[in-house]
Design an enzyme around this catalytic site. Structure first.
Site, PDB file in Angstrom:
ATOM      1  N   VAL A  97       0.840  -1.200   0.000  1.00  9.61           N
ATOM      2  CA  VAL A  97       0.000   0.000   0.000  1.00  9.61           C
ATOM      3  C   VAL A  97       0.872   1.246   0.000  1.00  9.61           C
ATOM      4  O   VAL A  97       1.917   1.290   0.650  1.00  9.61           O
ATOM      5  CB  VAL A  97      -0.978   0.010   1.206  1.00  9.61           C
ATOM      6  CG1 VAL A  97      -0.266  -0.030   2.545  1.00  9.61           C
ATOM      7  CG2 VAL A  97      -1.948   1.187   1.144  1.00  9.61           C
ATOM      8  N   ASP A  99       0.453   4.711   1.300  1.00 10.31           N
ATOM      9  CA  ASP A  99      -0.410   5.523   2.154  1.00 10.31           C
ATOM     10  C   ASP A  99       0.132   6.949   2.156  1.00 10.31           C
ATOM     11  O   ASP A  99      -0.271   7.781   1.324  1.00 10.31           O
ATOM     12  CB  ASP A  99      -0.443   4.883   3.547  1.00 10.31           C
ATOM     13  CG  ASP A  99      -1.326   5.626   4.521  1.00 10.31           C
ATOM     14  OD1 ASP A  99      -2.309   6.227   4.077  1.00 10.31           O
ATOM     15  OD2 ASP A  99      -1.034   5.606   5.728  1.00 10.31           O
ATOM     16  N   TYR A 156      -6.032  -6.388   5.549  1.00  8.53           N
ATOM     17  CA  TYR A 156      -5.477  -7.372   4.626  1.00  8.53           C
ATOM     18  C   TYR A 156      -5.672  -8.780   5.176  1.00  8.53           C
ATOM     19  O   TYR A 156      -5.538  -9.014   6.383  1.00  8.53           O
ATOM     20  CB  TYR A 156      -3.983  -7.120   4.406  1.00  8.53           C
ATOM     21  CG  TYR A 156      -3.718  -5.962   3.468  1.00  8.53           C
ATOM     22  CD1 TYR A 156      -3.925  -6.101   2.098  1.00  8.53           C
ATOM     23  CD2 TYR A 156      -3.270  -4.744   3.949  1.00  8.53           C
ATOM     24  CE1 TYR A 156      -3.692  -5.041   1.227  1.00  8.53           C
ATOM     25  CE2 TYR A 156      -3.034  -3.677   3.085  1.00  8.53           C
ATOM     26  CZ  TYR A 156      -3.250  -3.839   1.726  1.00  8.53           C
ATOM     27  OH  TYR A 156      -3.034  -2.801   0.865  1.00  8.53           O
TER      28      TYR A 156
HETATM   29  P1  G4P Z   1       3.564   4.470   3.556  1.00  6.43           P
HETATM   30  O1  G4P Z   1       3.495   2.964   3.593  1.00  6.43           O
HETATM   31  O2  G4P Z   1       2.954   5.070   2.364  1.00  6.43           O
HETATM   32  O3  G4P Z   1       4.892   5.002   3.892  1.00  6.43           O
HETATM   33  O4  G4P Z   1       2.614   4.972   4.672  1.00  6.43           O
HETATM   34  P2  G4P Z   1       2.851   5.097   6.185  1.00  6.43           P
HETATM   35  O5  G4P Z   1       4.244   5.478   6.485  1.00  6.43           O
HETATM   36  O6  G4P Z   1       1.783   5.995   6.652  1.00  6.43           O
HETATM   37  O7  G4P Z   1       2.576   3.625   6.654  1.00  6.43           O
HETATM   38  C1  G4P Z   1       2.962   3.138   7.882  1.00  6.43           C
HETATM   39  C2  G4P Z   1       2.609   1.678   7.979  1.00  6.43           C
HETATM   40  O8  G4P Z   1       1.195   1.557   7.986  1.00  6.43           O
HETATM   41  C3  G4P Z   1       3.084   0.807   6.829  1.00  6.43           C
HETATM   42  O9  G4P Z   1       3.399  -0.461   7.360  1.00  6.43           O
HETATM   43  C4  G4P Z   1       1.860   0.693   5.945  1.00  6.43           C
HETATM   44  O10 G4P Z   1       1.899  -0.466   5.162  1.00  6.43           O
HETATM   45  C5  G4P Z   1       0.780   0.628   6.991  1.00  6.43           C
HETATM   46  N1  G4P Z   1      -0.523   1.013   6.465  1.00  6.43           N
HETATM   47  C6  G4P Z   1      -0.881   2.208   5.944  1.00  6.43           C
HETATM   48  N2  G4P Z   1      -2.174   2.199   5.624  1.00  6.43           N
HETATM   49  C7  G4P Z   1      -2.655   0.973   5.942  1.00  6.43           C
HETATM   50  C8  G4P Z   1      -3.947   0.359   5.844  1.00  6.43           C
HETATM   51  O11 G4P Z   1      -4.930   0.949   5.400  1.00  6.43           O
HETATM   52  N3  G4P Z   1      -4.050  -0.927   6.290  1.00  6.43           N
HETATM   53  C9  G4P Z   1      -2.999  -1.619   6.782  1.00  6.43           C
HETATM   54  N4  G4P Z   1      -3.198  -2.880   7.170  1.00  6.43           N
HETATM   55  N5  G4P Z   1      -1.742  -1.075   6.887  1.00  6.43           N
HETATM   56  C10 G4P Z   1      -1.598   0.210   6.468  1.00  6.43           C
HETATM   57  P3  G4P Z   1       4.904  -0.865   7.607  1.00  6.43           P
HETATM   58  O12 G4P Z   1       5.462  -0.028   8.699  1.00  6.43           O
HETATM   59  O13 G4P Z   1       5.619  -0.792   6.308  1.00  6.43           O
HETATM   60  O14 G4P Z   1       4.812  -2.341   8.124  1.00  6.43           O
HETATM   61  P4  G4P Z   1       4.889  -3.756   7.327  1.00  6.43           P
HETATM   62  O15 G4P Z   1       3.522  -4.338   7.469  1.00  6.43           O
HETATM   63  O16 G4P Z   1       5.266  -3.505   5.920  1.00  6.43           O
HETATM   64  O17 G4P Z   1       5.936  -4.527   8.041  1.00  6.43           O
END
Ligand code: G4P
Ligand code: MG
Length: 169
Positions: A97, A99, A156
């Protein structure tokens, strides 16, 4: 807040359709590069349609210091081997995603810095249509999205504790 539930089948179908768009664009990657953890399953699904080896990098929001809050910017937890030679190669960077775009900005910035002679494109399964904090590098060759969606929370399938009940109401 409104939410989306994306099942494994939803995700697989979105990735399949995106693979067609990627092929139609003429961008033929030599490698798929998953951003862990969210990009791992999408990258493996994509390999069913674009059969190239998968590389991975992994990020975290948490430092080793005990009791610290999650950092605003990601931290590299695991990266490519220093001798990974991607010169002249095409690499498709994959996440689940987009975000706030923090992850893509951070990851692509580091990749372009270390691999200036590599053609990078990016693919996210879901792109939230919203104002982004991060920016995509100008050198990015393509940005592919499976689905452009509202700024709702996504559940997810892989986060389900009880997969048999996932998405059922
Ligand atoms: P970015 O991914 O665009 O950088 O956005 P952001 O920094 O705001 O995202 C922080 C974490 O939140 C990310 O996980 C992203 O995948 C997760 N995230 C953002 N929006 C959603 C959503 O709607 N649903 C879910 N389930 N997760 C969301 P991460 O720190 O990369 O963790 P990982 O799961 O990849 O290990
Ligand atoms: Mg992630």
């Amino acid at each position: 807040m409104e939410q989306y539930n994306f099942t494994y089948n939803d995700i697989h179908n979105t990735v399949r359709a995106a693979a067609e768009k990627i092929k139609a664009s003429g961008f033929e990657p030599d490698y798929l590069l998953a951003i862990g953890g969210g990009g791992l399953i999408p990258a493996r699904i994509l390999r069913t349609y674009i059969n190239k080896p998968i590389l991975t990098v992994s990020l975290t929001r948490y430092s080793d210091e005990i009791g610290t809050a999650p950092s605003e910017t990601p931290i590299k937890l695991q990266w490519l081997e220093p001798d990974t030679n991607l010169d002249g190669k095409k690499v498709l960077v994959i996440d689940e995603v987009d975000d706030e775009r923090t992850t893509l900005e951070f990851t692509l910035g580091h990749l372009f810095e270390k691999h200036p002679d590599t053609e990078f494109s990016a693919f996210v399964v879901h792109n939230k249509l919203k104002e982004k904090k991060g920016a995509l590098p100008e050198k990015l060759s393509h940005f592919f999205t499976g689905e452009d969606i509202h700024d709702y929370w996504i559940n997810y399938a892989w986060d389900a504790v009880d997969i048999d009940q996932f998405g059922k109401k």
